[in-house]
Motif scaffolding. Structure first.
Motif, short mmCIF file in Angstrom:
data_model
loop_
_atom_site.label_atom_id
_atom_site.label_comp_id
_atom_site.label_asym_id
_atom_site.label_seq_id
_atom_site.Cartn_x
_atom_site.Cartn_y
_atom_site.Cartn_z
N VAL B 119 11.42 3.87 1.03
CA VAL B 119 12.69 3.02 1.61
C VAL B 119 12.48 1.64 1.31
CG1 VAL B 119 12.98 2.29 4.07
CG2 VAL B 119 12.26 4.54 3.71
N ASP B 120 13.64 1.35 0.78
CA ASP B 120 13.66 -0.49 0.29
C ASP B 120 14.42 -0.88 1.29
OD1 ASP B 120 11.99 -0.10 -2.10
OD2 ASP B 120 13.64 1.11 -3.16
N ASP B 121 15.35 -0.53 2.04
CA ASP B 121 16.26 -1.22 2.88
C ASP B 121 15.27 -2.04 3.86
OD1 ASP B 121 19.02 -1.63 4.08
OD2 ASP B 121 17.70 -1.22 5.69
N VAL B 122 15.39 -3.42 3.85
CA VAL B 122 14.53 -4.15 4.89
C VAL B 122 14.82 -3.79 6.33
CG1 VAL B 122 13.82 -6.21 5.81
CG2 VAL B 122 14.18 -6.02 3.15
N ASP B 123 15.90 -3.40 6.87
CA ASP B 123 15.88 -2.95 8.18
C ASP B 123 15.43 -1.82 8.31
OD1 ASP B 123 17.47 -5.57 8.57
OD2 ASP B 123 19.35 -4.78 8.35
N GLU B 124 15.52 -0.98 7.70
CA GLU B 124 14.96 0.58 7.85
C GLU B 124 13.64 0.53 7.67
OE1 GLU B 124 16.38 3.60 5.17
OE2 GLU B 124 15.27 5.30 6.25
N LYS B 125 13.15 -0.35 6.93
CA LYS B 125 11.62 -0.46 6.65
C LYS B 125 10.92 -1.07 8.08
CE LYS B 125 8.65 -2.02 2.69
NZ LYS B 125 8.57 -2.54 1.55
N ARG B 126 11.54 -2.10 8.75
CA ARG B 126 11.15 -2.76 10.13
C ARG B 126 11.27 -1.49 10.91
NH1 ARG B 126 9.89 -7.82 10.49
NH2 ARG B 126 10.62 -9.13 8.65
N ASP B 149 7.97 -10.98 5.93
CA ASP B 149 8.69 -10.50 4.71
C ASP B 149 7.38 -10.25 3.84
OD1 ASP B 149 10.96 -10.94 6.09
OD2 ASP B 149 11.46 -12.50 4.90
N ARG B 153 6.68 -6.51 2.15
CA ARG B 153 6.49 -6.23 0.76
C ARG B 153 5.43 -5.69 0.20
NH1 ARG B 153 8.92 -11.49 0.57
NH2 ARG B 153 7.30 -12.63 0.20
#
Lengths: 224, 224
Positions: B119-126, B149, B153
């Protein structure tokens, strides 16, 4: 059986790379974690990627025994010499850090790598089955009706040496970044433990057959 | 998200062959078992046979999320598309039959096969990290300091679809051979459950910061 203070050789598979200070390679730590667990998770590749099956197990000296139906695909693969991994995990608590990033758990885990061998010797097979029954509830094998020869033939038993193994242990509270300690956020940990409730007799137990002490006092005789 | 009554297709890997009457393939059963567990065991072949690692996890709809350090070898293998197996097991009791042969455990287990994606998408990661925190202790992610952030990462997140999966459930007392029922041997089962003890505050918690309700009432808000 090796001396409990013996340290196992660290291999590429057993070396704890994340948080290496939590790693243990001595047999005393490994045995204690194995003995407190009810079950293990066993993984073997059956030809289409790894498969994990939760199983009961027994320990005799520095061997683990697994058993199951003679047709059990995972045990048959182990009997054929497939690479395997056995994992045992005790969850001791939940760790609430101030930051989401540092949330954690307290746990004691063991991982064993290697291969297994099928046990065909009838005496060893009987000892292994007794060890598995007694691992879950100490003393039970002396009371239960022992396996018949036919039941033993229907049971596949494998032995796995505890020779390539490591333990990992986390205890205590959160380890937060210093900058987070003044935040108005509660941090701490919640201890968890497994408890046994009162035993429930099968309705067919004949009158006069008492509940055995190891079932009544399960919480006290066991360290779970 | 599929309807909870949806039945997953049975595959060669998920078909329950031993005691098939204990098998379940509906998402409602699978989700309920996943949601009650603290951790899962994940297996991947890293090149020298299967490796099992116990991990926290989260569920969002019909996906499982795992996370760990960016350098975590098992997660990196999953991110590269390695075949994997995720197992979750809840131990509900010990089953004492008259015969050693019919001893068993009561349990609820789930096994998931497949592959994962990074999962690279930041929103999905959160969302994934929140789901993992809240899976262990519902409501905690709203109070904890969110990941920076840089922390995100440093975190590798993978998503695994719950599409090839099955559950297996055993409940109740022993199932003895008829001939064994008259033996003067106690049979029955011992229920087990995980309980939480009182939360232990970190010594650095500032005065006036109260223990949150989800930590005080952990036993009541959770079904563990």
């Amino acid at each position: 059986m090796s001396d409990a203070s013996s340290e196992l050789e660290i291999t590429a598979r057993t070396q704890i790379r994340r948080k290496p200070d939590r790693g243990h390679y001595d047999l005393a730590t490994i045995r204690a974690i194995l003995d407190e667990a009810f079950l293990c998770h066993v993984s073997v590749d059956l030809g289409s990627g790894p498969v994990i099956i939760p199983m009961a197990f027994g320990r005799v000296d520095d061997d683990i025994y697994l058993h199951g139906a003679a047709g059990n695909a995972l045990l048959r693969a182990i009997a054929r010499g497939s690479d395997l991994c056995v994992a045992v995990t005790l969850t001791d608590g939940l760790v609430l850090a101030r930051s989401a990033f540092h949330h954690s758990m307290n746990y004691r885990s063991v991982v064993v790598f290697g291969t297994g061998v099928q046990v065909d010797d009838v005496d060893e097979k009987r000892r292994a089955v007794d060890a598995i029954v007694d691992h879950v509830i100490a003393g039970r094998s002396a009371d239960a009706r022992p396996p018949t020869d036919a039941e033993l033939r229907a049971t596949l038993v494998v032995r796995i040496a505890i020779s390539e193994a490591s333990a990992k242990v986390r205890t205590g509270g959160p380890i937060d970044d210093d900058d987070d300690l003044a935040l108005p956020i509660w941090g701490g940990h919640i201890p968890l433990r497994m408890v046994a409730d009162a035993p429930i007799a099968d309705p067919d137990v004949p009158p006069g057959v008492a509940v055995p002490p190891y079932a009544i006092d399960y919480r006290r005789v066991s360290s779970v």
